[in-house]
Motif scaffolding. Structure first.
Motif, PDB file in Angstrom:
ATOM      1  N   ARG A 149       9.809   1.473  12.935  1.00 35.11           N
ATOM      2  CA  ARG A 149       9.633   1.654  14.376  1.00 35.11           C
ATOM      3  C   ARG A 149       8.961   0.405  14.933  1.00 35.11           C
ATOM      4  O   ARG A 149       8.314  -0.333  14.205  1.00 35.11           O
ATOM      5  CB  ARG A 149       8.804   2.889  14.679  1.00 35.11           C
ATOM      6  CG  ARG A 149       7.397   2.812  14.131  1.00 35.11           C
ATOM      7  CD  ARG A 149       6.601   4.067  14.465  1.00 35.11           C
ATOM      8  NE  ARG A 149       5.354   4.111  13.764  1.00 35.11           N
ATOM      9  CZ  ARG A 149       4.258   3.451  14.107  1.00 35.11           C
ATOM     10  NH1 ARG A 149       4.261   2.676  15.160  1.00 35.11           N
ATOM     11  NH2 ARG A 149       3.151   3.554  13.407  1.00 35.11           N
ATOM     12  N   GLU A 150       9.148   0.215  16.204  1.00 36.18           N
ATOM     13  CA  GLU A 150       8.504  -0.906  16.863  1.00 36.18           C
ATOM     14  C   GLU A 150       7.033  -0.573  16.998  1.00 36.18           C
ATOM     15  O   GLU A 150       6.670   0.445  17.582  1.00 36.18           O
ATOM     16  CB  GLU A 150       9.149  -1.116  18.230  1.00 36.18           C
ATOM     17  CG  GLU A 150       8.964  -2.480  18.778  1.00 36.18           C
ATOM     18  CD  GLU A 150       9.826  -2.703  19.991  1.00 36.18           C
ATOM     19  OE1 GLU A 150       9.237  -2.842  21.081  1.00 36.18           O
ATOM     20  OE2 GLU A 150      11.062  -2.739  19.861  1.00 36.18           O
ATOM     21  N   GLY A 151       6.174  -1.414  16.461  1.00 33.21           N
ATOM     22  CA  GLY A 151       4.758  -1.092  16.441  1.00 33.21           C
ATOM     23  C   GLY A 151       3.909  -1.896  17.390  1.00 33.21           C
ATOM     24  O   GLY A 151       2.806  -1.503  17.707  1.00 33.21           O
ATOM     25  N   GLY A 152       4.384  -3.022  17.846  1.00 25.72           N
ATOM     26  CA  GLY A 152       3.533  -3.846  18.674  1.00 25.72           C
ATOM     27  C   GLY A 152       4.302  -4.728  19.619  1.00 25.72           C
ATOM     28  O   GLY A 152       4.641  -5.856  19.310  1.00 25.72           O
ATOM     29  N   PHE A 153       4.581  -4.202  20.800  1.00 30.00           N
ATOM     30  CA  PHE A 153       5.253  -4.991  21.831  1.00 30.00           C
ATOM     31  C   PHE A 153       4.557  -4.667  23.130  1.00 30.00           C
ATOM     32  O   PHE A 153       4.415  -3.500  23.486  1.00 30.00           O
ATOM     33  CB  PHE A 153       6.737  -4.647  21.914  1.00 30.00           C
ATOM     34  CG  PHE A 153       7.451  -5.377  23.020  1.00 30.00           C
ATOM     35  CD1 PHE A 153       7.667  -6.729  22.923  1.00 30.00           C
ATOM     36  CD2 PHE A 153       7.888  -4.710  24.138  1.00 30.00           C
ATOM     37  CE1 PHE A 153       8.312  -7.426  23.931  1.00 30.00           C
ATOM     38  CE2 PHE A 153       8.540  -5.373  25.146  1.00 30.00           C
ATOM     39  CZ  PHE A 153       8.748  -6.730  25.041  1.00 30.00           C
ATOM     40  N   THR A 154       4.106  -5.688  23.828  1.00 34.90           N
ATOM     41  CA  THR A 154       3.323  -5.447  25.032  1.00 34.90           C
ATOM     42  C   THR A 154       4.079  -5.769  26.311  1.00 34.90           C
ATOM     43  O   THR A 154       3.481  -5.886  27.364  1.00 34.90           O
ATOM     44  CB  THR A 154       2.017  -6.274  24.985  1.00 34.90           C
ATOM     45  OG1 THR A 154       2.379  -7.657  24.870  1.00 34.90           O
ATOM     46  CG2 THR A 154       1.143  -5.852  23.827  1.00 34.90           C
TER      47      THR A 154
ATOM     48  N   GLN B 284       6.124  -6.621  16.550  1.00 33.69           N
ATOM     49  CA  GLN B 284       5.713  -6.073  15.258  1.00 33.69           C
ATOM     50  C   GLN B 284       6.532  -4.825  14.957  1.00 33.69           C
ATOM     51  O   GLN B 284       6.760  -3.994  15.833  1.00 33.69           O
ATOM     52  CB  GLN B 284       4.234  -5.696  15.278  1.00 33.69           C
ATOM     53  CG  GLN B 284       3.759  -5.102  13.967  1.00 33.69           C
ATOM     54  CD  GLN B 284       2.274  -4.796  13.986  1.00 33.69           C
ATOM     55  OE1 GLN B 284       1.502  -5.576  14.501  1.00 33.69           O
ATOM     56  NE2 GLN B 284       1.901  -3.664  13.437  1.00 33.69           N
ATOM     57  N   PHE B 285       6.981  -4.715  13.706  1.00 29.70           N
ATOM     58  CA  PHE B 285       7.679  -3.534  13.248  1.00 29.70           C
ATOM     59  C   PHE B 285       6.880  -2.909  12.108  1.00 29.70           C
ATOM     60  O   PHE B 285       6.338  -3.625  11.270  1.00 29.70           O
ATOM     61  CB  PHE B 285       9.097  -3.878  12.769  1.00 29.70           C
ATOM     62  CG  PHE B 285      10.031  -4.267  13.875  1.00 29.70           C
ATOM     63  CD1 PHE B 285      10.725  -3.294  14.577  1.00 29.70           C
ATOM     64  CD2 PHE B 285      10.203  -5.583  14.234  1.00 29.70           C
ATOM     65  CE1 PHE B 285      11.576  -3.630  15.614  1.00 29.70           C
ATOM     66  CE2 PHE B 285      11.051  -5.945  15.266  1.00 29.70           C
ATOM     67  CZ  PHE B 285      11.738  -4.965  15.956  1.00 29.70           C
ATOM     68  N   ASP B 286       6.805  -1.587  12.108  1.00 34.16           N
ATOM     69  CA  ASP B 286       6.054  -0.843  11.100  1.00 34.16           C
ATOM     70  C   ASP B 286       6.935   0.232  10.476  1.00 34.16           C
ATOM     71  O   ASP B 286       7.866   0.722  11.125  1.00 34.16           O
ATOM     72  CB  ASP B 286       4.855  -0.102  11.723  1.00 34.16           C
ATOM     73  CG  ASP B 286       3.900  -1.015  12.430  1.00 34.16           C
ATOM     74  OD1 ASP B 286       3.570  -2.079  11.882  1.00 34.16           O
ATOM     75  OD2 ASP B 286       3.466  -0.670  13.547  1.00 34.16           O
ATOM     76  N   ALA B 287       6.596   0.599   9.257  1.00 38.32           N
ATOM     77  CA  ALA B 287       7.205   1.760   8.594  1.00 38.32           C
ATOM     78  C   ALA B 287       6.084   2.525   7.932  1.00 38.32           C
ATOM     79  O   ALA B 287       5.322   1.969   7.143  1.00 38.32           O
ATOM     80  CB  ALA B 287       8.258   1.337   7.576  1.00 38.32           C
ATOM     81  N   ILE B 288       5.970   3.795   8.261  1.00 35.70           N
ATOM     82  CA  ILE B 288       4.949   4.653   7.678  1.00 35.70           C
ATOM     83  C   ILE B 288       5.628   5.549   6.662  1.00 35.70           C
ATOM     84  O   ILE B 288       6.603   6.232   6.965  1.00 35.70           O
ATOM     85  CB  ILE B 288       4.240   5.511   8.737  1.00 35.70           C
ATOM     86  CG1 ILE B 288       3.535   4.584   9.746  1.00 35.70           C
ATOM     87  CG2 ILE B 288       3.264   6.484   8.091  1.00 35.70           C
ATOM     88  CD1 ILE B 288       2.959   5.296  10.930  1.00 35.70           C
ATOM     89  N   SER B 289       5.125   5.536   5.455  1.00 35.50           N
ATOM     90  CA  SER B 289       5.699   6.384   4.408  1.00 35.50           C
ATOM     91  C   SER B 289       4.592   7.186   3.757  1.00 35.50           C
ATOM     92  O   SER B 289       3.450   6.755   3.657  1.00 35.50           O
ATOM     93  CB  SER B 289       6.439   5.533   3.379  1.00 35.50           C
ATOM     94  OG  SER B 289       5.586   4.540   2.866  1.00 35.50           O
ATOM     95  N   LYS B 290       4.937   8.378   3.345  1.00 38.36           N
ATOM     96  CA  LYS B 290       3.995   9.268   2.676  1.00 38.36           C
ATOM     97  C   LYS B 290       4.611   9.720   1.374  1.00 38.36           C
ATOM     98  O   LYS B 290       5.805   9.980   1.296  1.00 38.36           O
ATOM     99  CB  LYS B 290       3.676  10.487   3.543  1.00 38.36           C
ATOM    100  CG  LYS B 290       2.996  10.134   4.838  1.00 38.36           C
ATOM    101  CD  LYS B 290       2.713  11.363   5.651  1.00 38.36           C
ATOM    102  CE  LYS B 290       2.054  10.952   6.960  1.00 38.36           C
ATOM    103  NZ  LYS B 290       1.691  12.083   7.785  1.00 38.36           N
ATOM    104  N   GLU B 291       3.794   9.814   0.355  1.00 35.86           N
ATOM    105  CA  GLU B 291       4.282  10.300  -0.925  1.00 35.86           C
ATOM    106  C   GLU B 291       3.165  11.040  -1.635  1.00 35.86           C
ATOM    107  O   GLU B 291       1.987  10.762  -1.421  1.00 35.86           O
ATOM    108  CB  GLU B 291       4.821   9.165  -1.778  1.00 35.86           C
ATOM    109  CG  GLU B 291       3.819   8.103  -2.117  1.00 35.86           C
ATOM    110  CD  GLU B 291       4.478   6.982  -2.916  1.00 35.86           C
ATOM    111  OE1 GLU B 291       3.768   6.382  -3.718  1.00 35.86           O
ATOM    112  OE2 GLU B 291       5.665   6.718  -2.740  1.00 35.86           O
ATOM    113  N   PRO B 292       3.524  11.984  -2.472  1.00 31.03           N
ATOM    114  CA  PRO B 292       2.506  12.731  -3.217  1.00 31.03           C
ATOM    115  C   PRO B 292       1.764  11.808  -4.164  1.00 31.03           C
ATOM    116  O   PRO B 292       2.322  10.861  -4.685  1.00 31.03           O
ATOM    117  CB  PRO B 292       3.312  13.771  -4.003  1.00 31.03           C
ATOM    118  CG  PRO B 292       4.692  13.694  -3.504  1.00 31.03           C
ATOM    119  CD  PRO B 292       4.863  12.424  -2.756  1.00 31.03           C
ATOM    120  N   ARG B 293       0.519  12.097  -4.346  1.00 29.67           N
ATOM    121  CA  ARG B 293      -0.302  11.352  -5.321  1.00 29.67           C
ATOM    122  C   ARG B 293      -0.055  11.875  -6.702  1.00 29.67           C
ATOM    123  O   ARG B 293       0.164  12.997  -6.946  1.00 29.67           O
ATOM    124  CB  ARG B 293      -1.773  11.519  -4.982  1.00 29.67           C
ATOM    125  CG  ARG B 293      -2.209  10.517  -3.976  1.00 29.67           C
ATOM    126  CD  ARG B 293      -2.957   9.466  -4.730  1.00 29.67           C
ATOM    127  NE  ARG B 293      -3.560   8.524  -3.860  1.00 29.67           N
ATOM    128  CZ  ARG B 293      -3.350   7.231  -4.008  1.00 29.67           C
ATOM    129  NH1 ARG B 293      -2.549   6.758  -4.894  1.00 29.67           N
ATOM    130  NH2 ARG B 293      -3.957   6.400  -3.235  1.00 29.67           N
TER     131      ARG B 293
END
Length: 137
Positions: free
Chosen positions: A103-108, A128-137
């Motif tokens: 996703r676009e994370g930083g555009f003003t 800035q582009f970001d990707a948030i990922s979640k995974e089990p520990r």
């Protein structure tokens, strides 16, 4: 978990399908007819990792600053459009098994600006582009 470098390389491969992309610093960029071609220069960041005490889930945010370049303001904006189309919503799996949607994370809302002292002239805009990922520990 795969390396952070693997994620940035996946971003480069994804963008390279839409426009020439390289990692910064970039002293030379592709040209067409004596003018700089629409392209992208990537500046990787370290991203962030989080896990809460007692939580079975580990969260990672991978980030990259993408500098879209063109010979004119319109060329730079066209490069932005190509980059957004290639990355927005893509699921990149290099850093975690399940991956995270980009996703676009930083555009003003800034405007493309000419870079001083460049020959040929080039105009750029950073997002800035970001990707948030979640995974089990």
């Amino acid at each position: 978990m795969a390396s952070l470098t693997a994620w940035h390389n996946e971003v480069q491969r994804t963008l390279n399908g839409a426009l020439p992309t390289q990692f910064g610093p970039a002293d030379t960029l592709p040209t067409e007819g004596g003018s700089v071609a629409q392209c992208c220069v990537l500046w990787p960041t370290t991203g962030t990792e989080q896990s809460r005490n007692g939580s079975p889930v580990h969260q990672r945010t991978d980030s990259v600053l993408a500098v879209f370049v063109g010979a004119t303001v319109l060329d730079a904006l066209a490069a932005v459009g190509k980059g957004r189309k290639a990355l927005e919503g893509a699921r990149l799996t290099a850093s975690t098994r399940n991956g995270g949607r980009v996703r676009e994370g930083g555009f003003t809302g800034a405007q493309p600006i000419p870079e001083p002292g460049t020959d040929p002239v080039r105009v750029s805009l950073s997002i800035q582009f970001d990707a948030i990922s979640k995974e089990p520990r």
